[in-house]
Write a protein that holds these residues in place. Structure first.
Motif, PDB file in Angstrom:
ATOM      1  N   LEU A   1       0.655  -1.400   0.065  1.00 53.36           N
ATOM      2  CA  LEU A   1       0.065   0.170  -0.073  1.00 53.36           C
ATOM      3  C   LEU A   1       0.697   0.917  -0.421  1.00 53.36           C
ATOM      4  O   LEU A   1       0.771   1.977  -1.096  1.00 53.36           O
ATOM      5  CB  LEU A   1      -1.039  -0.107   1.282  1.00 53.36           C
ATOM      6  N   HIS A   2       1.765   1.229   0.493  1.00 52.27           N
ATOM      7  CA  HIS A   2       2.516   2.578   0.609  1.00 52.27           C
ATOM      8  C   HIS A   2       3.882   2.763  -0.256  1.00 52.27           C
ATOM      9  O   HIS A   2       3.427   3.917  -1.056  1.00 52.27           O
ATOM     10  CB  HIS A   2       3.745   2.483   1.407  1.00 52.27           C
ATOM     11  N   GLU A   3       3.816   1.890  -1.219  1.00 49.60           N
ATOM     12  CA  GLU A   3       4.637   1.811  -2.550  1.00 49.60           C
ATOM     13  C   GLU A   3       3.631   2.765  -3.812  1.00 49.60           C
ATOM     14  O   GLU A   3       3.904   3.408  -4.470  1.00 49.60           O
ATOM     15  CB  GLU A   3       5.040   0.900  -2.889  1.00 49.60           C
ATOM     16  N   GLY A   4       2.121   1.847  -3.404  1.00 47.63           N
ATOM     17  CA  GLY A   4       0.943   2.242  -4.261  1.00 47.63           C
ATOM     18  C   GLY A   4       0.444   4.033  -4.015  1.00 47.63           C
ATOM     19  O   GLY A   4       0.194   4.738  -4.388  1.00 47.63           O
ATOM     20  N   GLN A   5       0.836   3.715  -2.764  1.00 49.90           N
ATOM     21  CA  GLN A   5       0.859   5.815  -2.398  1.00 49.90           C
ATOM     22  C   GLN A   5       1.420   6.600  -3.045  1.00 49.90           C
ATOM     23  O   GLN A   5       1.689   7.241  -3.532  1.00 49.90           O
ATOM     24  CB  GLN A   5       0.494   6.053  -1.090  1.00 49.90           C
ATOM     25  N   LYS A   6       3.096   6.549  -3.260  1.00 45.42           N
ATOM     26  CA  LYS A   6       4.716   7.031  -3.809  1.00 45.42           C
ATOM     27  C   LYS A   6       4.090   6.899  -5.155  1.00 45.42           C
ATOM     28  O   LYS A   6       4.489   7.976  -6.008  1.00 45.42           O
ATOM     29  CB  LYS A   6       4.936   6.211  -3.442  1.00 45.42           C
ATOM     30  N   MET A   7       3.021   5.743  -5.665  1.00 46.57           N
ATOM     31  CA  MET A   7       2.836   5.725  -6.799  1.00 46.57           C
ATOM     32  C   MET A   7       2.110   6.498  -7.131  1.00 46.57           C
ATOM     33  O   MET A   7       2.168   6.857  -8.366  1.00 46.57           O
ATOM     34  CB  MET A   7       2.389   4.281  -7.654  1.00 46.57           C
ATOM     35  N   HIS A   8       1.100   6.857  -7.021  1.00 47.65           N
ATOM     36  CA  HIS A   8      -0.337   7.889  -6.800  1.00 47.65           C
ATOM     37  C   HIS A   8       0.277   9.224  -7.249  1.00 47.65           C
ATOM     38  O   HIS A   8       0.091   9.960  -7.573  1.00 47.65           O
ATOM     39  CB  HIS A   8      -1.145   7.735  -5.568  1.00 47.65           C
ATOM     40  N   GLY A   9       1.361   9.213  -6.350  1.00 48.83           N
ATOM     41  CA  GLY A   9       1.889  10.861  -5.954  1.00 48.83           C
ATOM     42  C   GLY A   9       2.705  11.333  -7.372  1.00 48.83           C
ATOM     43  O   GLY A   9       2.343  12.860  -7.994  1.00 48.83           O
TER      44      GLY A   9
ATOM     45  N   ILE B   1       2.669   9.454  -9.786  1.00 52.48           N
ATOM     46  CA  ILE B   1       0.951   9.798 -11.672  1.00 52.48           C
ATOM     47  C   ILE B   1       0.413  11.202 -11.333  1.00 52.48           C
ATOM     48  O   ILE B   1       0.676  11.918 -12.365  1.00 52.48           O
ATOM     49  CB  ILE B   1       0.042   9.333 -11.024  1.00 52.48           C
ATOM     50  N   MET B   2       0.642  11.815  -9.897  1.00 48.35           N
ATOM     51  CA  MET B   2      -0.180  13.278  -9.850  1.00 48.35           C
ATOM     52  C   MET B   2       0.539  14.077 -10.165  1.00 48.35           C
ATOM     53  O   MET B   2      -0.334  15.542 -10.686  1.00 48.35           O
ATOM     54  CB  MET B   2      -0.518  12.837  -8.828  1.00 48.35           C
ATOM     55  N   LYS B   3       1.956  14.764 -10.343  1.00 47.45           N
ATOM     56  CA  LYS B   3       3.375  14.438 -10.884  1.00 47.45           C
ATOM     57  C   LYS B   3       2.608  15.306 -12.323  1.00 47.45           C
ATOM     58  O   LYS B   3       3.263  15.869 -12.874  1.00 47.45           O
ATOM     59  CB  LYS B   3       4.451  14.870  -9.935  1.00 47.45           C
ATOM     60  N   THR B   4       2.261  14.243 -12.799  1.00 47.45           N
ATOM     61  CA  THR B   4       2.430  13.662 -14.717  1.00 47.45           C
ATOM     62  C   THR B   4       1.211  14.180 -14.927  1.00 47.45           C
ATOM     63  O   THR B   4       0.384  14.204 -14.026  1.00 47.45           O
ATOM     64  CB  THR B   4       2.781  12.382 -14.603  1.00 47.45           C
TER      65      THR B   4
ATOM     66  N   ALA C   1      -5.108  11.223 -15.901  1.00 48.64           N
ATOM     67  CA  ALA C   1      -6.730  12.193 -16.564  1.00 48.64           C
ATOM     68  C   ALA C   1      -6.326  11.077 -17.647  1.00 48.64           C
ATOM     69  O   ALA C   1      -7.469  10.900 -18.019  1.00 48.64           O
ATOM     70  CB  ALA C   1      -6.047  12.685 -17.695  1.00 48.64           C
ATOM     71  N   VAL C   2      -5.849   9.608 -17.662  1.00 51.38           N
ATOM     72  CA  VAL C   2      -5.237   8.319 -18.207  1.00 51.38           C
ATOM     73  C   VAL C   2      -6.274   7.740 -17.416  1.00 51.38           C
ATOM     74  O   VAL C   2      -6.552   7.195 -16.811  1.00 51.38           O
ATOM     75  CB  VAL C   2      -4.953   7.852 -18.996  1.00 51.38           C
ATOM     76  N   SER C   3      -7.850   7.563 -18.324  1.00 48.45           N
ATOM     77  CA  SER C   3      -8.941   6.372 -17.999  1.00 48.45           C
ATOM     78  C   SER C   3      -8.159   5.162 -17.168  1.00 48.45           C
ATOM     79  O   SER C   3      -8.768   4.515 -16.320  1.00 48.45           O
ATOM     80  CB  SER C   3      -9.573   5.623 -18.606  1.00 48.45           C
ATOM     81  N   SER C   4      -7.421   4.771 -18.441  1.00 46.97           N
ATOM     82  CA  SER C   4      -6.539   3.465 -17.762  1.00 46.97           C
ATOM     83  C   SER C   4      -6.061   3.180 -16.660  1.00 46.97           C
ATOM     84  O   SER C   4      -5.847   2.383 -15.754  1.00 46.97           O
ATOM     85  CB  SER C   4      -5.882   3.122 -19.308  1.00 46.97           C
ATOM     86  N   VAL C   5      -5.286   4.483 -16.301  1.00 51.66           N
ATOM     87  CA  VAL C   5      -3.914   4.954 -15.404  1.00 51.66           C
ATOM     88  C   VAL C   5      -4.813   4.440 -14.047  1.00 51.66           C
ATOM     89  O   VAL C   5      -5.014   4.140 -12.794  1.00 51.66           O
ATOM     90  CB  VAL C   5      -3.104   6.150 -15.053  1.00 51.66           C
ATOM     91  N   GLN C   6      -6.347   5.985 -14.034  1.00 53.27           N
ATOM     92  CA  GLN C   6      -6.941   5.466 -13.249  1.00 53.27           C
ATOM     93  C   GLN C   6      -7.332   4.403 -12.506  1.00 53.27           C
ATOM     94  O   GLN C   6      -7.909   4.166 -11.548  1.00 53.27           O
ATOM     95  CB  GLN C   6      -8.305   6.930 -13.453  1.00 53.27           C
ATOM     96  N   ASN C   7      -7.990   3.761 -13.312  1.00 51.09           N
ATOM     97  CA  ASN C   7      -8.962   2.129 -13.283  1.00 51.09           C
ATOM     98  C   ASN C   7      -7.897   1.319 -12.783  1.00 51.09           C
ATOM     99  O   ASN C   7      -7.902   0.713 -11.724  1.00 51.09           O
ATOM    100  CB  ASN C   7      -9.512   1.796 -14.653  1.00 51.09           C
ATOM    101  N   ALA C   8      -6.593   1.364 -13.131  1.00 50.94           N
ATOM    102  CA  ALA C   8      -4.976   0.830 -12.657  1.00 50.94           C
ATOM    103  C   ALA C   8      -5.594   0.895 -10.738  1.00 50.94           C
ATOM    104  O   ALA C   8      -5.383   0.373  -9.740  1.00 50.94           O
ATOM    105  CB  ALA C   8      -3.793   1.134 -12.958  1.00 50.94           C
ATOM    106  N   LEU C   9      -5.289   2.330 -10.628  1.00 53.20           N
ATOM    107  CA  LEU C   9      -4.720   2.935  -8.873  1.00 53.20           C
ATOM    108  C   LEU C   9      -6.278   2.626  -8.946  1.00 53.20           C
ATOM    109  O   LEU C   9      -5.776   1.894  -6.932  1.00 53.20           O
ATOM    110  CB  LEU C   9      -4.911   4.276  -9.366  1.00 53.20           C
ATOM    111  N   LEU C  10      -7.570   2.912  -9.130  1.00 49.90           N
ATOM    112  CA  LEU C  10      -8.762   2.410  -8.035  1.00 49.90           C
ATOM    113  C   LEU C  10      -8.220   0.935  -7.639  1.00 49.90           C
ATOM    114  O   LEU C  10      -8.719   0.418  -6.679  1.00 49.90           O
ATOM    115  CB  LEU C  10      -9.623   2.904  -8.778  1.00 49.90           C
ATOM    116  N   GLY C  11      -8.172   0.361  -8.209  1.00 42.94           N
ATOM    117  CA  GLY C  11      -8.546  -1.274  -8.455  1.00 42.94           C
ATOM    118  C   GLY C  11      -7.009  -1.609  -7.430  1.00 42.94           C
ATOM    119  O   GLY C  11      -7.486  -2.238  -6.601  1.00 42.94           O
TER     120      GLY C  11
END
Length: 737
Positions: free
Chosen positions: A165-173, A175-178, A182-192
């Motif tokens: 989970l911690h690595e996932g939160q860092k990945m989220h951070g 992605i937010m800088k890039t 806004a890409v739906s496939s990336v959003q859905n992957a994060l959501l999953g």
């Protein structure tokens, strides 16, 4: 000295064209044959673009030729000057599943591009080396690598698999800088990822998403269902239908049906069935199988069969889902018929099929059927499947074939905790507690750690002993394993001590349970009632309600029984009236039988008879109710001769082959002084050849157990037994004085 042959430019050009043509048509064997012929003739390629199709051909057809080509490339020093060739070689080794060689090529490349990093990251992940893949992604970011969408989605899925989970939160951070957020496939992957690890984070991200496609909704529904929040999952599904009713797909419906299954929500599940028909999802195998499972778990096997029958296509999961549903709902004969239909339809039985068949064998306790299924298991090479073999051991024991069960257990090369626990339960079921404890000791010697089920099976084995020495040892084992505070184990321990009459230790075991639930409270109430402490039972009921735990049907039965055996007639009647008014639990025949016993023991035979007459109008009054009333007639006989005659008649009609009815009737007449009638009923037992289970007492002398059966005149009292009894009587006398 041999020199390479001189080749004309036109001829070389023809070969290049031919290689590219073969590559585009995926004629890999011809391409590789051409390359070998050219190689044998001494022709050397220096054009980088030609190495890619040749390596592709090698990856498809011949690993040996690919290694040879790699060696040729190294000699030509092409890798250092051309990154694309290095990428192709890396791809070649990855397709062969050799990660170390891939990394070796990667490490020797002087120039790496985005393709190089993508190949390495995706290669590690595709081959299941998730930690290495994630580490490579971090190295790529440090090297200034610009990721693409597919690699980013793949890395997010890797974080999901690792549960980091911690690595996932860092990945989220990151992605937010890039611009990728806004890409739906990336959003859905994060959501999953969040839905799988922390559904509250998923909900927050979901709420922030301006545009939600059907995948996002489906991910949220399945996320809530997996996290045991099926109610919220159904709420999300309803919200989705209100906004995107036409876009719901099969996967979304499957998640919603799973929510209905978990909640046992039959009404919504049936409504979903209608939705499936309207939207034309019946051709979806997953939807059809989910419908079968939902109806089966909601105890409607007929609807499950209809859903199965309506499916245009069926697979082995469809057959197994219906088979499991029939078994779970007790339709064992129908389950056998379905299996016969599977055979006719040429559907091969798998592990799930065989486990369900074994459950049917357990129900019928038929050794012949069990052996037939065992034959199928051997024929289908499932003898090394742990689930099947453990189930088979259990079924052999239920069929009283303990020798077969033990032989099968001994033949197992690898035994897990389930295997040992099953064998302990098998010996216990067959009345061999010493062998059960012996198996447990062997389990300890193999350093296999027992679990709660193991201890529960041991506790059940203790019920066969007549003294507390062995049960106390099992209690000690539970304490050492840290299981005595668990609800199931703690409840079993208090119940065990209660059956031995040690109510003090029962109370101690109850107090040690951390999370007391309705089952543990009900067991303690029953223990107090059984050991002559009805007031304590009522106090426990009050304590239970103070903790916000509502009584169930077993609790109510235990309270009524405690009041009955403790002579608390008014309290029992008052409690039953309160129970009826609350309407939280619908009373069944057992509750009414217990109430009749309460009234009968209190001498209120008229009220008990009136209650039976009322029940007879709407229910089938069973033998237990009449038996309770007859037992009361034995002590309250004055002026109730008519009631007694009627009760005796009904008891003998319901259970003509049960000796207790005849014995109770005989005792009733004996209490009235009608000795001839009493003798007549005892004589009827012999005439009708009704089996009588005699009462007995057990006395322990020098660790030996001596059983004294009522009416046995051939048992000689040993001197040691008399001395032991005399000693005990003297001790009792001293304590009283």
């Amino acid at each position: 000295m041999n020199h390479p042959p001189i080749i004309s430019i036109s001829k070389l050009s023809n070969w290049v064209t031919k290689i590219k043509e073969l590559s585009s048509n995926k004629r890999w064997l011809e391409l590789l044959s051409l390359y070998n012929d050219l190689n044998k003739s001494g022709v050397q390629f220096t054009e980088p673009t030609l190495f890619h199709p040749i390596l592709k051909a090698c990856s498809v057809t011949s690993f040996r030729h690919g290694k040879s080509l790699h060696a040729s490339v190294i000699k030509l020093c092409v890798v250092e000057s051309c990154t694309s060739i290095g990428n192709s070689i890396m791809d070649f080794y990855l397709k062969a599943g050799i990660l170390d060689s891939t990394f070796s090529v990667f490490d020797n490349m002087k120039v790496r591009d985005c393709v190089s990093w993508n190949i390495m990251i995706s290669g590690c992940i595709d081959h299941g080396d998730y930690d290495r893949g994630l580490s490579t992604f971090k190295d790529a970011r440090a090297a200034g690598f610009e990721t693409n969408v597919s690699t980013l989605v793949l890395v997010i899925q890797t974080v999901n698999i690792l549960g980091a989970l911690h690595e996932g939160q860092k990945m989220h951070g990151y992605i937010m800088k890039t611009d990728y957020l806004a890409v739906s496939s990336v959003q859905n992957a994060l959501l999953g990822m969040y839905a799988n690890m922390a559904v509250e984070f998923a909900q927050k991200l979901f709420d922030e998403m301006p545009d939600r496609d059907v995948i996002a909704w489906s991910v949220m529904i399945s996320g809530y269902v997996r996290s045991d929040n099926a109610h919220f999952g159904l709420g999300i599904f309803r919200e989705m239908l209100a906004q995107f009713g036409k876009e719901a797909d099969g996967q979304t419906v499957v998640s919603a049906l799973k929510a209905c299954t978990n909640l046992k929500n039959y009404v919504t599940g049936k409504a979903l069935h209608g939705f499936v028909v309207r939207k034309g999802f019946y051709g979806d195998l997953f939807v059809g199988n989910s419908l079968i499972d939902m109806y089966s778990k909601c105890n409607d096997p007929d609807a499950a069969f209809q859903a199965w029958n309506d499916m245009p296509l069926k697979n082995s999961v469809s057959w197994n889902s219906l088979l499991s549903g029939l078994v779970c709902n007790g339709n064992h004969s129908e389950a056998i018929n379905l299996f016969m239909s599977m055979q006719k339809s040429k559907i091969e039985p798998d592990a799930v099929t065989l486990v369900n068949l074994l459950q049917v064998c357990k129900h019928f306790a038929d050794p012949l059927i069990c052996k037939c299924v065992h034959t199928v298991i051997l024929r289908k090479n499932h003898e090394f499947n742990h689930l099947i073999i453990n189930t088979l051991v259990d079924v052999y024991a239920k069929c009283n074939l303990i020798c077969f069960a033990q032989r099968l257990f001994n033949s197992m090369k690898i035994r897990d905790t389930v295997s040992w626990s099953t064998m302990i339960a098998a010996f216990t079921h067959c009345g061999l507690p010493d062998e059960a404890i012996k198996v447990f000791n062997e389990m300890i010697q193999t350093q296999e750690k027992p679990n709660a089920v193991t201890v529960l099976n041991l506790i059940e084995a203790c019920s066969c002993y007549s003294e507390l020495k062995v049960p106390k040892s099992v209690h000690g084992i539970a304490i050492r394993l840290g299981l005595a505070t668990e609800t199931t184990v703690g409840t079993a321990i208090l119940d065990m001590y209660s059956s031995y009459g040690d109510i003090i230790t029962s109370k101690k075991a109850f107090s040690q349970i951390i999370d007391k639930n309705v089952i543990s409270f009900s067991a303690m109430i029953a223990a107090c009632g059984m050991n002559g402490l009805p007031r304590d039972a009522l106090c426990l009921l009050t304590e239970m309600e103070m903790h916000g735990i509502k009584p169930n049907s077993i609790t109510i039965l235990s309270v009524l029984s405690a009041c009955s055996h403790g002579g608390l007639i008014n309290e029992g009647l008052s409690f039953f009236q309160k129970f009826i008014k609350s309407q939280e639990v619908k009373p069944n025949l057992e509750h009414y039988s217990c109430l009749i016993d309460l009234l009968s023991r209190g001498g209120k035979l008229d009220l008990a008879m009136e209650l039976i007459d009322q029940l007879a109008k709407g229910k089938n009054v069973g033998a237990s109710a009449w038996g309770a009333l007859l037992s009361g007639c034995r002590t309250s006989y004055n002026g109730n001769e008519n009631i007694q005659e009627k009760v005796i008649k009904h008891v003998l009609e319901f259970e003509p082959n049960n000796s207790s009815g005849y014995m109770l009737a005989s005792n009733v007449y004996a209490a009235r002084g009608s000795w001839d009638a009493a003798a007549r009923f005892r004589a009827m037992v012999k005439d009708k050849q009704v089996k009588v289970v005699a009462g007995y007492s057990m006395v322990h002398v020098n660790n030996a157990c001596c059983k004294f059966i009522a009416g046995d005149k051939h048992r000689f009292l040993l001197k040691e037994i008399l001395e032991e009894l005399h000693k005990c009587m003297k001790m009792e006398k001293i304590q009283v004085n």
